[in-house]
Structures are given as C-alpha cells and as structure tokens.
Write an enzyme that holds these catalytic residues in place. Sequence first.
Site, PDB file in Angstrom:
ATOM      1  N   GLU A 295      -0.937 -33.154  21.554  1.00  0.00           N
ATOM      2  CA  GLU A 295      -0.617 -32.916  22.538  1.00  0.00           C
ATOM      3  C   GLU A 295      -0.498 -31.526  23.277  1.00  0.00           C
ATOM      4  O   GLU A 295      -0.678 -31.297  24.378  1.00  0.00           O
ATOM      5  CB  GLU A 295       0.580 -33.612  23.448  1.00  0.00           C
ATOM      6  CG  GLU A 295       1.536 -33.949  24.404  1.00  0.00           C
ATOM      7  CD  GLU A 295       2.505 -34.437  24.685  1.00  0.00           C
ATOM      8  OE1 GLU A 295       3.005 -35.162  24.217  1.00  0.00           O
ATOM      9  OE2 GLU A 295       3.022 -34.061  26.147  1.00  0.00           O
TER      10      GLU A 295
ATOM     11  N   CYS B 277       5.781 -47.443  24.147  1.00  0.00           N
ATOM     12  CA  CYS B 277       5.961 -47.180  25.793  1.00  0.00           C
ATOM     13  C   CYS B 277       4.922 -47.671  26.284  1.00  0.00           C
ATOM     14  O   CYS B 277       3.633 -48.149  25.570  1.00  0.00           O
ATOM     15  CB  CYS B 277       6.522 -45.933  24.952  1.00  0.00           C
ATOM     16  SG  CYS B 277       4.949 -44.729  24.706  1.00  0.00           S
TER      17      CYS B 277
ATOM     18  N   SER C 200       5.396 -37.507  16.237  1.00  0.00           N
ATOM     19  CA  SER C 200       6.747 -36.237  16.929  1.00  0.00           C
ATOM     20  C   SER C 200       7.521 -37.084  17.417  1.00  0.00           C
ATOM     21  O   SER C 200       8.763 -36.619  17.258  1.00  0.00           O
ATOM     22  CB  SER C 200       6.039 -35.405  17.529  1.00  0.00           C
ATOM     23  OG  SER C 200       6.774 -35.230  18.378  1.00  0.00           O
TER      24      SER C 200
ATOM     25  N   CYS D  90      -2.116 -40.322  28.164  1.00  0.00           N
ATOM     26  CA  CYS D  90      -0.926 -41.207  29.303  1.00  0.00           C
ATOM     27  C   CYS D  90      -1.004 -40.393  30.541  1.00  0.00           C
ATOM     28  O   CYS D  90      -0.982 -38.927  30.235  1.00  0.00           O
ATOM     29  CB  CYS D  90       0.235 -40.867  28.468  1.00  0.00           C
ATOM     30  SG  CYS D  90       1.378 -41.242  29.167  1.00  0.00           S
TER      31      CYS D  90
HETATM   32  S1  SF4 Z   1       4.629 -39.392  27.020  1.00  0.00           S
HETATM   33 FE1  SF4 Z   1       4.074 -40.179  24.471  1.00  0.00          FE
HETATM   34  S2  SF4 Z   1       5.971 -41.388  24.169  1.00  0.00           S
HETATM   35 FE2  SF4 Z   1       5.664 -41.084  26.825  1.00  0.00          FE
HETATM   36  S3  SF4 Z   1       5.119 -42.695  27.434  1.00  0.00           S
HETATM   37 FE3  SF4 Z   1       3.242 -41.175  27.686  1.00  0.00          FE
HETATM   38  S4  SF4 Z   1       2.963 -41.922  25.901  1.00  0.00           S
HETATM   39 FE4  SF4 Z   1       4.653 -42.576  25.234  1.00  0.00          FE
END
Ligand code: SF4
Length: 316
Positions: free
Chosen positions: A131, A17, A229, A101
């Site tokens: 997380e 991602c 996860s 992220c």
């Molecule tokens: S929240 Fe986690 S799974 Fe979703 S885009 Fe960001 S890194 Fe990727």
Amino acid sequence: MTMPPLTLYLAAPRGFCAGVDRAIKIVEMALQKWGAPVYVRHEIVHNKFVVDALRDQGAVFVEELDECPDDRPVIFSAHGVPKAVPAEAARREMIYVDATCPLVSKVHIEAERHHENGLQIVMIGHAGHPETIGTMGQLPEGEVLLVETEADVATLDVRNPESLAFVTQTTLSVDDTKGIVAALQARFPAIVGPHKEDICYATTNRQESVKAIADKIDAMLVVGAPNSSNSRRLVEVAANNGCGYAQLVQRATDIDWRAIEGIRSIGITAGASAPEVLVNEVIDALRARYDVTVELVETAQENVEFKVPRVLRVPA
Ligand code: SF4
C-alpha cells in the site's frame, strides 16, 4: 474427563472488511467472465487461505506485470499499485481490473490533490508494504517522503516546511499514528492533513473492539497473516492495552498451547483479510480442550459495501 472452563470474548467487528470482500469478488467474477487463467498482481489480499482458494479456481498470482502474458486479464490487488503499473498494462493493451480498495484510492486522490496545490507529501506508513509503495507511486519520485516512527520526523529533510501535507496508510495503529501526526505538527505547524487520519473504518473498528476486551483477558489470539499489516497491529493493540499474551495465528494449528496453559479467559479477533471459517476453526480447537462460554463484544456495526468495477457487471 471434565474440561477446564474458559470464557471466550469474541471481538466484533472482526475479519473481512468491505475492501477485501470486493477484491475477492473481483477475482471470482473475472474468472467467471473470462475463464482461467486470470492473473493477479500480488496476493489479492494478505491471506494464504484466500489466495490458495482462488488459485484452485484458476487465478495465477505474480509479483510483477512482466510475469503476465499480454492476452490474459490481470487484476491489481486491494492494496493499490503505483501509477506506472496500469499505465504499462494499458500500453500493452491488456485487460486489467483494479481491485484497489476505494478507501486506498481516496488516499491516492488526496495525495494528488496536495501535489497539484504545490505541496510535498509526507506519508506515514510501513516501508515496503504494497500500500505504501502504491500510494508513493502516485506521484513523481521525491514528492512523497515516508515516515514510519516519531523519531523519523526529527530527521525529515523537506523542500519547504511551509508547503507540506501528510497522508497515512489505511491500516496503521490509531494510537501510534496520533503520536506521529503530533510530532509532524509540532515540527511543521503549517502541515495540512485529513480531518481524521486516513486509517480506514475497518482498521479503526477492529482496534476498538480489541481495546474493549484487552484488559479482561489472559490471552488474545488474532487470526491473520504475518504480512497483514492490520492483523499485526491488532496484536500490538492487545498487548498495549493490558493483555499479557497476544499471538497472531494463521489457523488453529499455529496456537501455542504451552504459552496459554492455565488461562481462564481468551479474546479472539481477526484481521480484515482473514475469513470467518478460520476464526471458527480456532474456536473449535479451543472447544476441544476447554469448556468454552462465548461472550460477544460488539463495539460497532458495519454496513459498508463497495461495488465491483463496471466491466465485471456487464456481460462479456
Ligand atoms: S483500506 Fe484496507 S482494511 Fe480498510 S476497508 Fe479497504 S481493504 Fe479493508
């Protein structure tokens, strides 16, 4: 010898991602900018293959900041960190780069905003996942309560049922989370939350593509790590939507050939932290035993991209 036929439904989107892509780039660019070693607090993304490749380039993976020297740069993983971690790095005058992220940071900001408005937060997430630890660590102790299941909602001990908000981990099962949100809303009608849960686009899209193939296949292989996860959720989604056998494999050597003996069709997907090279390895292993016909099942197109932090975009 003729090989048995096998229809392989390849899920799309699958694999990396935008958040994972950015986090890996951050480590690579930090190594280019500051040279080795660059320290990384926690696996940058949950994939051994990715971590090993970065380690070979000079990244040193640690679990806590006190394992890092003051005079080397440190990077915080894509999952996010409690506020105390960057605060400590700043106190020690370390160079640090946050690879959290942006979609996780968005949840952090949401939680803070609710807190400023006097609300206590309920987080839907998995205990012990980095997380969850990171999001809960944005606020003082006791301000974020964790629920993992619908059953947890019944025993939740809140300060004031009229002043509550919820946030979620980004990598949950879309279907399970709906049930937990409904239980929260039934018990605490005044609870506020995001319009949609905080489950990110990548998690949602990967689960949708698995749903589109789950009832057509004899077996499903999800390429991903046991501590990822979103990858584990893909196994559950396949099983919950009609697929009789679903297995998480880190790479081709993990395939349980006996368990899938006699199959005529198989689905393949990959979690958000699994590189495509491992998907190809799994497909090659199937091609060595079956006469494979690949059908791509694309349920969404993704064009999300996140910029790396500014400090890495300017020369040293
Ligand atoms: S929240 Fe986690 S799974 Fe979703 S885009 Fe960001 S890194 Fe990727």
